[in-house]
Design a protein around this motif. Structure first.
Motif, PDB file in Angstrom:
ATOM      1  N   ALA A 183       0.827  -1.202   0.000  1.00 54.91           N
ATOM      2  CA  ALA A 183       0.000   0.000   0.000  1.00 54.91           C
ATOM      3  C   ALA A 183       0.862   1.253   0.000  1.00 54.91           C
ATOM      4  O   ALA A 183       0.642   2.202  -0.758  1.00 54.91           O
ATOM      5  CB  ALA A 183      -0.940   0.001   1.203  1.00 54.91           C
ATOM      6  N   LYS A 184       1.890   1.272   0.860  1.00 51.19           N
ATOM      7  CA  LYS A 184       2.754   2.438   0.935  1.00 51.19           C
ATOM      8  C   LYS A 184       3.611   2.576  -0.328  1.00 51.19           C
ATOM      9  O   LYS A 184       3.817   3.683  -0.849  1.00 51.19           O
ATOM     10  CB  LYS A 184       3.642   2.348   2.173  1.00 51.19           C
ATOM     11  CG  LYS A 184       2.899   2.539   3.486  1.00 51.19           C
ATOM     12  CD  LYS A 184       3.854   2.527   4.663  1.00 51.19           C
ATOM     13  CE  LYS A 184       3.090   2.763   5.983  1.00 51.19           C
ATOM     14  NZ  LYS A 184       2.551   4.126   6.038  1.00 51.19           N
ATOM     15  N   ALA A 185       4.127   1.460  -0.820  1.00 55.00           N
ATOM     16  CA  ALA A 185       5.032   1.515  -1.970  1.00 55.00           C
ATOM     17  C   ALA A 185       4.322   2.032  -3.215  1.00 55.00           C
ATOM     18  O   ALA A 185       4.766   2.984  -3.867  1.00 55.00           O
ATOM     19  CB  ALA A 185       5.640   0.144  -2.231  1.00 55.00           C
ATOM     20  N   PHE A 186       3.181   1.392  -3.529  1.00 54.92           N
ATOM     21  CA  PHE A 186       2.536   1.746  -4.788  1.00 54.92           C
ATOM     22  C   PHE A 186       1.787   3.069  -4.712  1.00 54.92           C
ATOM     23  O   PHE A 186       1.677   3.785  -5.703  1.00 54.92           O
ATOM     24  CB  PHE A 186       1.595   0.615  -5.229  1.00 54.92           C
ATOM     25  CG  PHE A 186       2.325  -0.559  -5.787  1.00 54.92           C
ATOM     26  CD1 PHE A 186       2.871  -0.522  -7.051  1.00 54.92           C
ATOM     27  CD2 PHE A 186       2.496  -1.708  -5.030  1.00 54.92           C
ATOM     28  CE1 PHE A 186       3.567  -1.607  -7.557  1.00 54.92           C
ATOM     29  CE2 PHE A 186       3.188  -2.792  -5.525  1.00 54.92           C
ATOM     30  CZ  PHE A 186       3.716  -2.749  -6.798  1.00 54.92           C
ATOM     31  N   SER A 187       1.266   3.426  -3.534  1.00 52.58           N
ATOM     32  CA  SER A 187       0.646   4.744  -3.400  1.00 52.58           C
ATOM     33  C   SER A 187       1.710   5.841  -3.504  1.00 52.58           C
ATOM     34  O   SER A 187       1.478   6.900  -4.106  1.00 52.58           O
ATOM     35  CB  SER A 187      -0.110   4.855  -2.081  1.00 52.58           C
ATOM     36  OG  SER A 187       0.761   4.664  -0.964  1.00 52.58           O
ATOM     37  N   SER A 188       2.907   5.550  -2.943  1.00 49.66           N
ATOM     38  CA  SER A 188       3.990   6.539  -3.055  1.00 49.66           C
ATOM     39  C   SER A 188       4.475   6.659  -4.492  1.00 49.66           C
ATOM     40  O   SER A 188       4.720   7.771  -4.994  1.00 49.66           O
ATOM     41  CB  SER A 188       5.160   6.143  -2.145  1.00 49.66           C
ATOM     42  OG  SER A 188       4.762   6.138  -0.781  1.00 49.66           O
ATOM     43  N   VAL A 189       4.624   5.508  -5.171  1.00 48.18           N
ATOM     44  CA  VAL A 189       5.033   5.553  -6.576  1.00 48.18           C
ATOM     45  C   VAL A 189       3.991   6.309  -7.404  1.00 48.18           C
ATOM     46  O   VAL A 189       4.328   7.104  -8.294  1.00 48.18           O
ATOM     47  CB  VAL A 189       5.243   4.130  -7.119  1.00 48.18           C
ATOM     48  CG1 VAL A 189       5.403   4.151  -8.635  1.00 48.18           C
ATOM     49  CG2 VAL A 189       6.449   3.489  -6.470  1.00 48.18           C
ATOM     50  N   ALA A 190       2.706   6.047  -7.085  1.00 44.49           N
ATOM     51  CA  ALA A 190       1.648   6.764  -7.803  1.00 44.49           C
ATOM     52  C   ALA A 190       1.744   8.263  -7.573  1.00 44.49           C
ATOM     53  O   ALA A 190       1.570   9.083  -8.496  1.00 44.49           O
ATOM     54  CB  ALA A 190       0.285   6.240  -7.379  1.00 44.49           C
ATOM     55  N   LEU A 191       2.042   8.651  -6.314  1.00 44.88           N
ATOM     56  CA  LEU A 191       2.182  10.076  -6.018  1.00 44.88           C
ATOM     57  C   LEU A 191       3.391  10.679  -6.721  1.00 44.88           C
ATOM     58  O   LEU A 191       3.332  11.807  -7.226  1.00 44.88           O
ATOM     59  CB  LEU A 191       2.286  10.282  -4.503  1.00 44.88           C
ATOM     60  CG  LEU A 191       0.996  10.073  -3.710  1.00 44.88           C
ATOM     61  CD1 LEU A 191       1.266  10.106  -2.211  1.00 44.88           C
ATOM     62  CD2 LEU A 191      -0.031  11.140  -4.083  1.00 44.88           C
ATOM     63  N   PHE A 192       4.484   9.942  -6.740  1.00 42.01           N
ATOM     64  CA  PHE A 192       5.664  10.451  -7.450  1.00 42.01           C
ATOM     65  C   PHE A 192       5.391  10.575  -8.951  1.00 42.01           C
ATOM     66  O   PHE A 192       5.825  11.535  -9.594  1.00 42.01           O
ATOM     67  CB  PHE A 192       6.868   9.539  -7.197  1.00 42.01           C
ATOM     68  CG  PHE A 192       7.517   9.746  -5.870  1.00 42.01           C
ATOM     69  CD1 PHE A 192       7.913  11.020  -5.461  1.00 42.01           C
ATOM     70  CD2 PHE A 192       7.742   8.685  -5.014  1.00 42.01           C
ATOM     71  CE1 PHE A 192       8.514  11.222  -4.225  1.00 42.01           C
ATOM     72  CE2 PHE A 192       8.348   8.881  -3.777  1.00 42.01           C
ATOM     73  CZ  PHE A 192       8.726  10.150  -3.377  1.00 42.01           C
ATOM     74  N   ASN A 193       4.683   9.584  -9.482  1.00 44.01           N
ATOM     75  CA  ASN A 193       4.329   9.682 -10.902  1.00 44.01           C
ATOM     76  C   ASN A 193       3.411  10.865 -11.164  1.00 44.01           C
ATOM     77  O   ASN A 193       3.510  11.542 -12.201  1.00 44.01           O
ATOM     78  CB  ASN A 193       3.653   8.389 -11.366  1.00 44.01           C
ATOM     79  CG  ASN A 193       4.661   7.276 -11.590  1.00 44.01           C
ATOM     80  OD1 ASN A 193       5.800   7.526 -11.972  1.00 44.01           O
ATOM     81  ND2 ASN A 193       4.249   6.037 -11.330  1.00 44.01           N
ATOM     82  N   MET A 194       2.500  11.109 -10.213  1.00 47.33           N
ATOM     83  CA  MET A 194       1.618  12.257 -10.362  1.00 47.33           C
ATOM     84  C   MET A 194       2.394  13.556 -10.211  1.00 47.33           C
ATOM     85  O   MET A 194       2.035  14.580 -10.819  1.00 47.33           O
ATOM     86  CB  MET A 194       0.490  12.192  -9.333  1.00 47.33           C
ATOM     87  CG  MET A 194      -0.484  11.038  -9.557  1.00 47.33           C
ATOM     88  SD  MET A 194      -1.868  11.065  -8.398  1.00 47.33           S
ATOM     89  CE  MET A 194      -2.766  12.490  -8.991  1.00 47.33           C
ATOM     90  N   LEU A 195       3.436  13.546  -9.423  1.00 44.64           N
ATOM     91  CA  LEU A 195       4.251  14.756  -9.268  1.00 44.64           C
ATOM     92  C   LEU A 195       5.062  15.042 -10.526  1.00 44.64           C
ATOM     93  O   LEU A 195       5.351  16.209 -10.839  1.00 44.64           O
ATOM     94  CB  LEU A 195       5.201  14.586  -8.081  1.00 44.64           C
ATOM     95  CG  LEU A 195       4.736  15.122  -6.730  1.00 44.64           C
ATOM     96  CD1 LEU A 195       5.754  14.780  -5.664  1.00 44.64           C
ATOM     97  CD2 LEU A 195       4.525  16.619  -6.797  1.00 44.64           C
ATOM     98  N   ARG A 196       5.421  13.986 -11.251  1.00 42.24           N
ATOM     99  CA  ARG A 196       6.261  14.205 -12.429  1.00 42.24           C
ATOM    100  C   ARG A 196       5.542  15.060 -13.462  1.00 42.24           C
ATOM    101  O   ARG A 196       6.139  15.977 -14.042  1.00 42.24           O
ATOM    102  CB  ARG A 196       6.642  12.856 -13.039  1.00 42.24           C
ATOM    103  CG  ARG A 196       7.543  13.005 -14.265  1.00 42.24           C
ATOM    104  CD  ARG A 196       7.924  11.666 -14.842  1.00 42.24           C
ATOM    105  NE  ARG A 196       6.762  10.945 -15.331  1.00 42.24           N
ATOM    106  CZ  ARG A 196       6.816   9.707 -15.819  1.00 42.24           C
ATOM    107  NH1 ARG A 196       7.971   9.061 -15.838  1.00 42.24           N
ATOM    108  NH2 ARG A 196       5.720   9.111 -16.246  1.00 42.24           N
TER     109      ARG A 196
END
Length: 1611
Positions: free
Chosen positions: A615-628
């Protein structure tokens, strides 16, 4: 409200709540917020009523009397619209009110809101309004009753105990519901501007109330029980939902009853669309449906709404730019739209994170990591779906609001540029080539871009490139505000998700942001350099194709091709550097999410010692992707804003250029003894800041007699044209006064009821200015068509016979710059325009130079001295003193910029100013004796008496033309426009882009090896991307398991290696595709330039320059900077979709069913959208060319436009063309938003369906795999949207390749060199010409221009070619250069059939001085010897031959640093600008006179000392004395050369060896001048032509003397 009150009660009784809810005050807060929202509008309404009450006229008007016609909130636009509509509805306004504008001596560019005659009022029914109003009020009453029921605490079925409530909790909802009922009723009765605010206010209230109601309902359900039955709890949200649905289905405010639209078009549907339709872009459904069934045409596209029209935008912008800089004024004018768009951008940004949060909660549920029930998990999935829908609508509204700003701004900027061009100072000062004084190596590239000289190419670039750059930047501003908000929210969520470890990711983000800033700065640098090179290239291309005939005459195509390619290579060098840097910038772009995730996960697992869950890994990756995306967007926006700033600076510089002083110089109080037309002690210069060696007019004191004919004479370069320009106010007045009436706009002119004339000016320039239209349109020049007067003008300008020859008569389209007409025809049409006008004062600049002698005599007698000029002032510049002075009333003689003499012609003759010619003396003597000399005309006319009657006829409606009148009067056999090549309109492809177009581009990018490498790199890059996610899944799964196989460091190192490989492959992939794109740009540009340069001359005759420039500017720009980039992203999105489908379906097989349904929907959306968008893009491209073409015509004819006072008319025409182009442009973007919104909605359904499938598979799928699936499922929407958008965009961009491909198919000239038929060195050695049975035709389906012509020219002969205008003289000349290929017969030069040899061998062996002098901007040397083949001595030799320099001037040498200056005591002596070969000439040689331009062209042709020389009216604008000297030089210095001279001045050729008389394309006579004159009257056309000059005796004597000389030399 009820649920809030119940929550308070529940909070007191339920121990689960730690503190009571105080949401019962919400209704009061909502009520207060709503009142504050409406307060400004209500106050404005109050002020409006007070102001209205003060006006006697408006106070008698009721709102019901005048339909509310699409007024918007902008006061200036609304006022302009109101004035226009009231004028229509109340037609009792007296036209005499316009006379007050006579005192206004300035051109107000915003005075354009005159009544349009091409519009109509269209009734717009408001269907269902009564039903919606009834249901809305009914639901509002029910809501009041519901709230009253809860407020009094009625015991429902005995289950609700009576609970005492305070008023603030119980009665707030009742008050709010009553308020809703009141403003819903008030909305119907209020004005549209206020009603729209009320509608928006109601929708916001409903959204807030529904949200709160949903929240409280959820609370009740989560508690497991309720004090109320569930049906009763749902009453409130149901009522609110019903009201919300009605509000969404209703138009915003009161829709207008009538809309003003262009005739034949439908109104812009958004104006009357409902809120739901606007939010979902459903108002474009009908257009898309139509586009899916057939090819869209321009007539299918709606007319622009009022606020999108450039005229109203320009009018509204006026009040903002008066007291602020241009940039600040733009911001203020669009501030309301910016605020509205920012609101939607920020709302969409907040909503975009809701799906990510819901994914985390769902993963927590699947991993049993939180206290989430199944009900809650289902609720999360539903929220994910609703949030995605809401985000889609908000994002769509944000993009569309800013795109509307971009559309309006684009129209505004182009209109402002056009308006400025109309008021720009007309200056003939030297303009350097763009960028010649610019140091391209400087670091301050922006400054160099904004300080390069404003040449014609630069100004066109302002309109085509800079205006689009600024408008596109404003249209993309939503990305900036959206990105800023997303960054803030994402960082907040990251901190909550990962704790302090997220700070490491923030640090990494800071590093990447810094790198992005550097990238943006470098992008701005390279973009600026590309702009600089683009300006240079545009200017050069414009000059080359304007001068294409001269280039072809001299066979300079290959050399100018190399010049253009050198500039193009410099531009490609900058573009290549940009793409190399772009490829390197992949590291911060693609590596952002990877780098930040690497830093964060490393700190989280290695330093914080936390367990990395799925949950933490993929939500964080999703947030980083959204930040890009927002960071990339903001970095891109920074670069875009910098580019826009450069463009805005360039535009600001142009807007701040000095305007014409015409209106100031011609205004002012007139003294009693001042001349009505003339000068008082006036001196003029073209540029007040110019050096002392520039041309000036000195000490002018001239009083032109009103109502009389004044003739201005003087040698070439004396300042005759400048005198007229000074009189028109176009030159800078250094001192003294200039007087000329009629300097206001044409709209203010009042026709005198007695004379039928107005105090205005008509002007005929020396170089005829012709518009791209029909002959009739050029003559009328915007005036009403009066049959009798029009017919008289055709006779007075000797056009009737020409119309009989032309197949379509006066409906013949003449092409750009009158390319389809001869020089004489163009000049006579320009003269007819001046004669037809109702101007009392007419200025004619050497209008007789381009016509034959008989036509000149006819024009002078029936036109200039005819009945149409009775009572009119005529100021005529002419070299034909024998003709013009015979009946002139006044004479002004100029020399070196000063008045040498002024007085009557008899006084001039007595003083010796005028040569004592026998013909002139007889005419003046006869006039002095009161004897009228009869004139015989060589064509049928209606007689002077008929013209006199026409001139006296009043202007009435009965005088306007009818079709049957045209049939009787005009000699044309057809009433339709005929074009020999299928029409003047631009060709437009239909249907899908052909495979040949794609094949052309793909092959241009590279061969098989290139595409093999490119495909491999694309697939490998995608593999690296997926590998990162798969590795994170393994890492999180291993971390969550009880038996860990590896530590965090192991996973972190492998993750870093995979990421590095991914970034390297991305970099190589980008550069490979960019290399292919650059290669395609290089190949296509070279091919396009090659094909166009070597196209047949006929192609340039029928193709407007603006259309060609469109290919070389906008289309090439698309190929350079869009197609390769978007094609790369297209392939990337397609591969991502394939990866997502494979990945998700491998984990959740049910996804294949969902995917199949979604694929069908996407296919439907794709077909529905792409067909329409493709045609809209084509229409937008086709309608863009007329803007540039009209703008170019305006720049060419600015003096004529201002002289006639038609600035406003041309501005209106320009803005109409802008609006025509904005119609498909706006519709294209509306359709784009329609498609994007629906794809995002379908994408939300995919994410929801995937989540539901995972919930059903709980316990069967690991949380890591579920996270992987959900992460990719969420990105599926973006990739699918990008795929369809990029597919449509790619097809639209391929329209540029399609248009280039079209020009690659144009007909080519014969080869430049034919190896088997090379001419011998020194050919032609003698110059003998044999023409046998020659037949020429301009196109297959029109009559022959030359028919069975045969004649023989011996070596060294001087042959004069004469004939009536249009007889085929210039056609014969062009045939020698094979501009037309022989249909039959042949031409041989020295025994060589010219059709058998290469064009370069032929044309470089001959020389021609064409009818229209053509020069390039640059030095005198570069014009005479563009490629440095000759020495200074040789160049000065030909300048001496043509009498541009004398020995003293030659001694000055080639250096531009000559120390000679003008002494103050000799101010009247003008400095010879030809003293130095480094003297600069402006574009088209604008800083020298027409005669001097002809002499420069003559010198250029004589420089090669050819054996065959063709002079096509080469001395028409030169004074007689200089002409004689040139003819003597030709006889002496080029005695052995064969000279063919086309001339209307018979004295120039009367001593030639032979005279060729052409008539209607056939040889009428061919003999010596003396022999032809011996035939006598009626037996020789040449004798008749000589007789019509008025100097027959002189010509006979000269011919006899020449014959005797030849006879003596032969002996």
């Amino acid at each position: 409200m009820f649920l809030s009150r119940r929550t308070v009660s529940l909070a007191l009784e339920t121990p689960q709540y730690s503190q009571p809810f105080i949401l019962g005050i919400e209704p009061v807060l909502v009520l207060l917020a709503s009142i504050c929202f409406l307060a400004p509008a209500l106050y404005a309404l109050y002020l409006r009523h007070r102001l209205t009450a003060t006006g006697a006229f408006f106070s008698r008007l009721r709102a019901d009397d005048v339909p509310d016609m699409c007024f918007n909130g902008d006061s200036a636009t609304e006022a302009a619209s109101a004035s226009n509509q009231l004028y229509r509805l109340f037609t009792t306004v007296d036209d005499r009110d316009r006379t007050s504008a006579d005192a206004e001596m300035t051109f107000d560019t915003t005075s354009i809101l005159d009544v349009r005659d091409d519009v109509e009022l269209v009734f717009v029914p408001n269907r269902g309004a009564a039903v919606r109003s009834f249901f809305e009020r009914t639901l509002a009453v029910l809501l009041i009753g519901y709230y009253l029921f809860s407020a009094v605490g009625v015991n429902v079925a005995g289950k609700i105990p009576q609970v005492p409530y305070t008023a603030q909790y119980g009665w707030g909802s009742v008050i709010l519901s009553i308020y809703i009922f009141a403003i819903s009723w008030f909305r119907v009765a209020s004005s549209r501007s206020l009603a729209s605010k009320v509608s928006i206010n109601l929708v916001l209230i409903y959204i807030i109330q529904i949200s709160l109601s949903f929240f409280h309902t959820h609370q009740f359900l989560q508690l497991g029980g309720s004090l109320l039955p569930l049906p009763l709890i749902l009453v409130e949200p149901c009522l609110l939902a019903g009201l919300f649905a009605l509000a969404m289905m209703s138009p915003i405010g009161n829709p207008p009853a009538y809309l003003e639209v262009t005739k034949g078009l439908t109104p812009w549907p958004e104006t009357t669309a409902s809120l739901y339709s606007k939010m979902t872009n459903s108002w474009v459904n009908k257009l898309l449906a139509l586009g899916s069934t057939r090819t869209l045409a321009l007539a299918d596209i709606w007319d622009l709404s009022e606020d999108l029209r450039s005229s109203y935008t320009l009018a509204g912008f006026k009040e903002f730019k008066e007291n602020a800089s241009f940039s600040v004024a733009l911001f203020k004018y669009f501030s309301y739209d910016f605020v509205f768009g920012i609101f939607w951008s920020m709302a969409g940004a907040f909503l975009s994170f809701v799906p990510t949060i819901m994914v985390k909660y769902v993963l927590d549920y699947l991993g049993d990591n939180g206290p989430h029930s199944t009900y809650t998990a289902v609720l999360y999935v539903l929220i994910l779906f609703v949030a995605t829908m809401a985000y889609s609508m908000c994002a769509s509204m944000s993009v569309w609001v800013f795109r509307r700003v971009g559309i309006r701004l684009r129209g505004l900027l182009i209109s402002e540029i056009y308006a400025k061009a109309l008021t720009r100072k007309y200056s003939s000062t030297v303009e350097l080539q763009a960028g010649d004084d610019t140091n391209d190596s400087t670091d301050d590239a922006a400054q160099s871009a904004t300080t390069s000289p404003l040449t014609r190419g630069t100004i066109i670039n302002l309109m085509s490139v800079d205006a689009s750059t600024i408008s596109d930047t404003c249209a993309d501003l939503h990305r900036f505000f959206n990105g800023f908000t997303m960054i803030f929210v994402a960082l907040t969520l990251l901190y909550r998700n990962m704790g302090p470890s997220s700070l490491a990711g923030v640090l990494g983000m800071a590093v990447v942001v810094r790198a992005n800033y550097y990238v943006s700065k470098m992008f701005a640098h390279y973009n600026t350099q590309i702009l600089i090179q683009g300006d240079k290239l545009a200017m050069r291309i414009n000059e080359v194709f304007q001068s294409i005939k001269v280039i072809k005459y001299f066979a300079w195509e290959d050399r100018f091709q190399q010049v253009l390619m050198n500039i193009r290579n410099n531009q490609m060098k900058e573009l290549r550097a940009l793409y190399v840097f772009w490829a390197c910038a992949v590291f911060p772009w693609f590596g952002f999410a990877t780098f930040c995730a690497f830093m964060t996960f490393g700190c989280y697992t290695l330093i914080a010692k936390q367990e990395l869950t799925a949950a933490k890994a993929f939500s964080s990756v999703a947030l980083f992707n959204m930040l890009r995306n927002p960071l990339d967007a903001m970095a891109g926006m920074v670069a875009q804003i910098i580019s826009a700033k450069v463009s805005l600076t360039r535009l600001h510089r142009f807007m701040n250029e000095k305007s014409t002083l015409k209106y100031e110089q011609l205004s002012g109080r007139r003294e009693e003894d001042a001349p009505y037309i003339g000068f008082e002690d006036a001196s003029f210069v073209w540029d007040s800041h110019a050096h002392g060696d520039t041309f000036r007019l000195w000490n002018l004191n001239v009083n032109f007699p009103v109502g009389k004919l004044t003739v201005i004479i003087g040698p070439t370069g004396a300042g005759k044209t400048s005198l007229l320009m000074a009189l028109l106010g176009e030159m800078v007045n250094l001192r003294g006064r200039v007087y000329l009436p009629g300097s206001t706009g044409a709209d203010a002119f009042v026709v005198d009821p007695v004379t039928r004339l107005s105090e205005s000016i008509a002007y005929c320039s020396q170089q005829a200015w012709i518009l791209d239209g029909t002959i009739q349109e050029n003559i009328l020049f915007g005036a009403e068509l009066e049959v009798m007067r029009y017919d008289a003008c055709l006779d007075a300008s000797a056009l009737r016979r020409d119309l009989q020859i032309l197949s379509a008569g006066d409906q013949t389209k003449v092409g750009e710059k009158g390319i389809a007409l001869s020089g004489g025809q163009k000049q006579r049409i320009s003269l007819a325009r001046a004669l037809y006008s109702r101007a009392r004062h007419v200025l004619l600049d050497d209008c007789l130079s381009a016509v034959d002698s008989s036509s000149a005599l006819a024009i002078y007698d029936k036109g200039i001295r005819g009945p149409l000029m009775d009572g009119r002032t005529c100021i005529l510049v002419s070299h034909n003193t024998a003709l013009t002075l015979s009946s002139a009333d006044y004479l002004v003689a100029l020399k070196n910029g000063a008045v040498e003499f002024q007085g009557t012609p008899m006084e001039a003759l007595a003083s010796g100013i005028v040569t004592s010619e026998a013909a002139l003396m007889r005419a003046l003597s006869a006039r002095a004796s009161g004897i009228n000399t009869p004139v015989e005309f060589g064509f049928q006319s209606h007689g002077v008496d008929a013209l006199t009657e026409v001139a006296k006829q009043p202007v009435t409606d009965e005088g306007k033309i009818e079709q049957h009148d045209v049939d009787e009067i005009l000699p044309s056999a057809e009433q339709q426009v005929v074009d020999a090549d299928g029409g003047w309109d631009e060709f437009q492809e239909t249907g899908q882009v052909k495979w040949d177009v794609y094949k052309l581009y793909l092959q241009s990018m590279g061969g098989f090896l290139f595409w093999a490498i490119a495909i491999f790199l694309m697939m490998f890059q995608q593999f690296g991307y997926v590998a990162q996610s798969v590795w994170i899944e393994r890492w999180s799964t291993d971390s969550s398991s009880s038996e860990k196989t590896h530590g965090p460091l192991y996973y972190l190192i492998i993750y870093g290696i995979i990421s590095l490989v991914y970034l390297l492959s991305s970099c190589v992939r980008e550069w490979t595709m960019f290399y292919g794109g650059l290669q395609a740009s290089k190949v296509l540009y070279e091919q396009l330039l090659q094909r166009v340069l070597y196209a047949t001359p006929r192609f340039f005759d029928i193709t407007p320059l603006g259309r060609i420039m469109n290919r070389f500017s906008k289309d090439i720009e698309s190929i350079d900077r869009q197609i390769a980039v978007e094609f790369l992203f297209l392939v990337h999105s397609a591969l991502m979709i394939v990866v997502i489908v494979i990945l998700v379906s491998s984990v959740v097989p049910q996804f294949l069913v969902v995917g199949a349904v979604v694929a069908a929907v996407f296919h439907y959306i794709n077909i529905y959208y792409v067909n329409s968008s493709r045609e809209l893009k084509r229409l937008q491209s086709v309608t863009r060319s007329p803007i540039y073409q009209h703008f170019g015509e305006t720049l060419d004819g600015i003096c004529t436009i201002r002289a006639f006072g038609h600035e406003r008319r041309f501005l209106r025409t320009g803005m109409f063309k802008i609006d025509t182009n904005n119609r498909p442009y706006g519709a294209m973007w509306a359709c784009s938003r329609w498609m994007s919104l629906r794809i995002e909605m379908v994408g939300g359904f995919i994410a929801t369906a995937t989540s539901a499938c995972l919930l059903l598979s709980r316990g069967k799928i690991e949380a890591g795999l579920a996270g992987l699936c959900l992460t990719y499922a969420i990105t599926f929407t973006d990739n699918m949207r990008l795929l369809i958008l990029l597919r449509a965009s790619n097809e639209m961009n391929m329209n540029a390749v399609e248009r280039v491909h079209e020009y690659l198919q144009i007909e080519q000239e014969a080869p430049a060199v034919i190896e088997g038929f090379r001419t011998p060195s020194g050919w032609p050695a003698h110059g003998e010409i044999e023409v046998h049975d020659l037949a020429l035709r301009y196109a297959k389906n029109i009559p022959r221009a030359i028919d069975a012509v045969s004649f023989h020219v011996k070596a060294g002969w001087k042959v004069g070619i004469v004939g009536r205008t249009g007889a085929g003289k210039s056609t014969i000349a062009s045939a020698l250069f094979r501009f037309l290929e022989a249909e039959q017969g042949y031409i041989k030069i020295d025994g060589v059939n010219i059709s058998k040899i290469g064009l370069r061998d032929l044309r470089q062996a001959l020389a021609i001085i064409p009818q229209d002098p053509t020069l390039f901007s640059g030095s005198l040397r570069s014009n005479l010897d563009p490629f440095g083949k000759y020495t200074d001595e040789e160049i000065f030799g030909v300048l001496r031959y043509v009498h541009l320099v004398n020995d003293e001037s030659e001694n000055c040498g080639a250096s531009s640093n000559s120390s000679s200056t003008i002494e103050r005591s000799k101010m009247a002596q003008a400095v010879n600008v030809f003293k130095s070969l480094d003297s600069m000439l402006s574009e088209s040689g604008g800083n020298i006179s027409q005669g001097q331009r002809q002499l420069v062209c003559l010198a250029r042709s004589l420089l090669s000392r050819p054996r065959v020389i063709v002079l096509d009216e080469a001395t028409a604008s030169i004074d007689y004395e200089t002409d004689m000297k040139i003819q003597d030089a030709l006889r002496a210095e080029f005695k052995s050369s064969t000279v063919l001279t086309i001339a209307h001045r018979l004295r120039s050729i009367i001593d030639y060896d032979m005279i060729l008389v052409l008539d209607a394309g056939k040889v009428a006579e061919y003999d010596t001048p003396h022999a032809l004159l011996q035939r006598g009257a009626g037996s020789s056309m040449f004798w008749d032509m000589c007789a019509s000059t008025g100097e027959l005796d002189v010509l006979v004597e000269l011919a006899r003397e020449a014959a005797e000389r030849r006879s003596g030399s032969a002996k």
